[in-house]
Design a protein around this motif. Sequence first.
Motif, PDB file in Angstrom:
ATOM      1  N   ILE A   1       0.832  -1.206   0.000  1.00 12.86           N
ATOM      2  CA  ILE A   1       0.000   0.000   0.000  1.00 12.86           C
ATOM      3  C   ILE A   1       0.864   1.252   0.000  1.00 12.86           C
ATOM      4  O   ILE A   1       0.627   2.187  -0.771  1.00 12.86           O
ATOM      5  N   LEU A   2       1.900   1.291   0.839  1.00 15.19           N
ATOM      6  CA  LEU A   2       2.784   2.462   0.867  1.00 15.19           C
ATOM      7  C   LEU A   2       3.477   2.669  -0.473  1.00 15.19           C
ATOM      8  O   LEU A   2       3.595   3.800  -0.947  1.00 15.19           O
TER       9      LEU A   2
ATOM     10  N   GLU B   1     -10.228   1.588  -4.309  1.00 12.58           N
ATOM     11  CA  GLU B   1      -9.235   1.844  -5.357  1.00 12.58           C
ATOM     12  C   GLU B   1      -7.865   1.305  -4.951  1.00 12.58           C
ATOM     13  O   GLU B   1      -7.141   0.743  -5.778  1.00 12.58           O
ATOM     14  N   ILE B   2      -7.508   1.469  -3.688  1.00 13.42           N
ATOM     15  CA  ILE B   2      -6.226   0.956  -3.194  1.00 13.42           C
ATOM     16  C   ILE B   2      -6.209  -0.566  -3.268  1.00 13.42           C
ATOM     17  O   ILE B   2      -5.215  -1.162  -3.703  1.00 13.42           O
ATOM     18  N   ALA B   3      -7.307  -1.192  -2.864  1.00 17.31           N
ATOM     19  CA  ALA B   3      -7.385  -2.653  -2.906  1.00 17.31           C
ATOM     20  C   ALA B   3      -7.216  -3.163  -4.339  1.00 17.31           C
ATOM     21  O   ALA B   3      -6.477  -4.118  -4.590  1.00 17.31           O
ATOM     22  N   GLU B   4      -7.891  -2.532  -5.291  1.00  8.00           N
ATOM     23  CA  GLU B   4      -7.810  -2.961  -6.683  1.00  8.00           C
ATOM     24  C   GLU B   4      -6.405  -2.754  -7.254  1.00  8.00           C
ATOM     25  O   GLU B   4      -5.907  -3.586  -8.008  1.00  8.00           O
ATOM     26  N   ALA B   5      -5.765  -1.658  -6.896  1.00  2.60           N
ATOM     27  CA  ALA B   5      -4.447  -1.345  -7.457  1.00  2.60           C
ATOM     28  C   ALA B   5      -3.332  -2.179  -6.852  1.00  2.60           C
ATOM     29  O   ALA B   5      -2.304  -2.413  -7.496  1.00  2.60           O
TER      30      ALA B   5
ATOM     31  N   VAL C   1      -4.425  -6.158  -2.603  1.00  2.00           N
ATOM     32  CA  VAL C   1      -4.598  -6.447  -1.178  1.00  2.00           C
ATOM     33  C   VAL C   1      -6.093  -6.626  -0.959  1.00  2.00           C
ATOM     34  O   VAL C   1      -6.905  -5.861  -1.483  1.00  2.00           O
ATOM     35  N   LYS C   2      -6.486  -7.630  -0.207  1.00  2.00           N
ATOM     36  CA  LYS C   2      -7.901  -7.896   0.044  1.00  2.00           C
ATOM     37  C   LYS C   2      -8.567  -6.667   0.646  1.00  2.00           C
ATOM     38  O   LYS C   2      -8.007  -6.015   1.530  1.00  2.00           O
TER      39      LYS C   2
END
Length: 119
Positions: free
Chosen positions: A27-28, A43-47, A50-51
């Motif tokens: 994520i970072l 959006e973070i999960a898709e990119a 990460v579940k």
Amino acid sequence: MPISADRFEEIDNDEGQPRPETNAARILEFLEEHAHEAFTQTEIAEATNVKRGSVGPTLVRLRERGRVDHRGQYWRISDHDRSVDAATIHASEVASHEEAPFEYDEWQQYAADPREQRE
């Protein structure tokens, strides 16, 4: 299996740097690559792959450590985190130049003597 108190104290004693290949590291890395944007948890999960259920708790821990900022439903890398990274890079570059011997004779011919500037 229990661990010793000393071993317990050593856990996560890495100045807030997540271990590579963890959800926090992924994520970072994503947020650092997109430092001028903010994203929703989805959006973070898709990119990052990460579940979705892990993104929220991970972001909360990163916010508590000052690594990310949160406003409304959006998250971004913190300015503090970016400035620490920039300072670290700068310090390592400066340190690499300090290893070379400093040649005083080369710059002495161009140095101004402030005593000569007095009236």
